[in-house]
Design an enzyme around this catalytic site. Structure first.
Site, PDB file in Angstrom:
ATOM      1  N   HIS A  44       0.845  -1.188   0.000  1.00 34.09           N
ATOM      2  CA  HIS A  44       0.000   0.000   0.000  1.00 34.09           C
ATOM      3  C   HIS A  44       0.882   1.240   0.000  1.00 34.09           C
ATOM      4  CE1 HIS A  44      -3.704   2.286   1.814  1.00 34.09           C
ATOM      5  NE2 HIS A  44      -3.097   2.978   0.875  1.00 34.09           N
TER       6      HIS A  44
ATOM      7  N   GLU B 158       0.784   8.053  -3.434  1.00 30.73           N
ATOM      8  CA  GLU B 158       1.697   7.623  -2.372  1.00 30.73           C
ATOM      9  C   GLU B 158       2.949   8.494  -2.329  1.00 30.73           C
ATOM     10  OE1 GLU B 158       1.084   5.283   0.065  1.00 30.73           O
ATOM     11  OE2 GLU B 158      -0.910   5.538  -0.820  1.00 30.73           O
TER      12      GLU B 158
ATOM     13  N   HIS C 125       3.197  10.808   0.912  1.00 33.81           N
ATOM     14  CA  HIS C 125       4.145  10.211   1.862  1.00 33.81           C
ATOM     15  C   HIS C 125       5.601  10.326   1.411  1.00 33.81           C
ATOM     16  CE1 HIS C 125       0.792   8.475   4.080  1.00 33.81           C
ATOM     17  NE2 HIS C 125       0.307   7.998   2.947  1.00 33.81           N
TER      18      HIS C 125
END
Length: 229
Positions: free
Chosen positions: A64, A118, A122
């Site tokens: 993920h 992502e 992040h």
């Protein structure tokens, strides 16, 4: 000429300040969560799922994300809008990412939106350690170091729709990896708790696994389904 020199000086000062702000933000974390999800649980909900354009992924845990986190449980996000996701920087990783980091979001797509999210949310917060290519390649490498599915299957925990003890699931992963995982559950279309995501922690240099300094909030039932895929 003097005005031009002043403008150059101001530009240099602005760029320096911006670099310091980005660097400060990108260093503002203590460890990473490597989060892997079970596709059967993603799909076995009222929301459902869509297979990637490359076809149905293998019945295995998929990445993920690799998420910078702080020891107090908080986390930075969206740290550098000036460095957006660029698919060309990871073109050599695409085949492996389609296998190990597949998207199940609807409508069907090639994964770029998922990977871009992502990185932007992040990855940009870990720029002091990982550039864009290293962010994805490191996550892929870490995934190969601990085979979650094999760890569970070795202890008789199969993706067959049966229920298993949450403590047995944790023990199986810790026994194989040496590290205590955190388990996230979701609910299937009938409301039953099922094994959804597994968190393992990585040190702040992204060089290896560590015991988690803190776990996320949330809980699972004492026994959870492990749905087929």
């Amino acid at each position: 000429m003097k005005i031009q020199s002043n403008n150059v000086l101001l530009l240099i000062q602005f760029l320096t300040l911006h670099s310091l702000i980005v660097l400060s933000a990108s260093q503002d974390f203590d460890f990473f969560y490597l989060v892997q999800q079970w596709p059967g649980s993603y799909c076995d909900t009222q929301q459902g799922c869509c297979y990637p354009k490359t076809g149905k992924p293998a019945a295995n845990f998929g990445i993920h994300g690799l998420w910078p986190n702080r020891n107090d449980g908080s986390y930075p996000s969206n740290c550098d809008s000036s460095n957006p996701f660029d698919a060309s920087k990871i073109s050599d990783l695409t085949n492996q990412m389609q296998s190990d980091w597949p998207t199940l979001a609807c409508p069907s797509n090639d994964g770029l939106t998922f990977w871009g999210h992502e990185w932007d949310k992040h990855g940009t917060c870990s720029e002091s350690v990982l550039d864009q290519h290293a962010y994805f390649s490191t996550a892929l490498k870490l995934k190969t170091q601990i085979d979650l599915l094999n760890a569970l299957q070795s202890e008789g925990i199969q993706a067959n729709g049966e229920k298993y003890s949450l403590s047995d699931i944790k023990d199986a992963i810790k026994g194989a990896s040496g590290y205590t995982p955190w388990i996230e559950c979701n609910n299937d279309s009938s409301g039953n708790s099922q094994l959804y995501q597994i968190y393992l922690c990585v040190d702040s240099s992204a060089s290896g696994f560590i015991e988690c300094p803190v776990f996320p909030h949330g809980s699972c039932a004492s026994s959870v389904e492990f749905p087929s895929f």
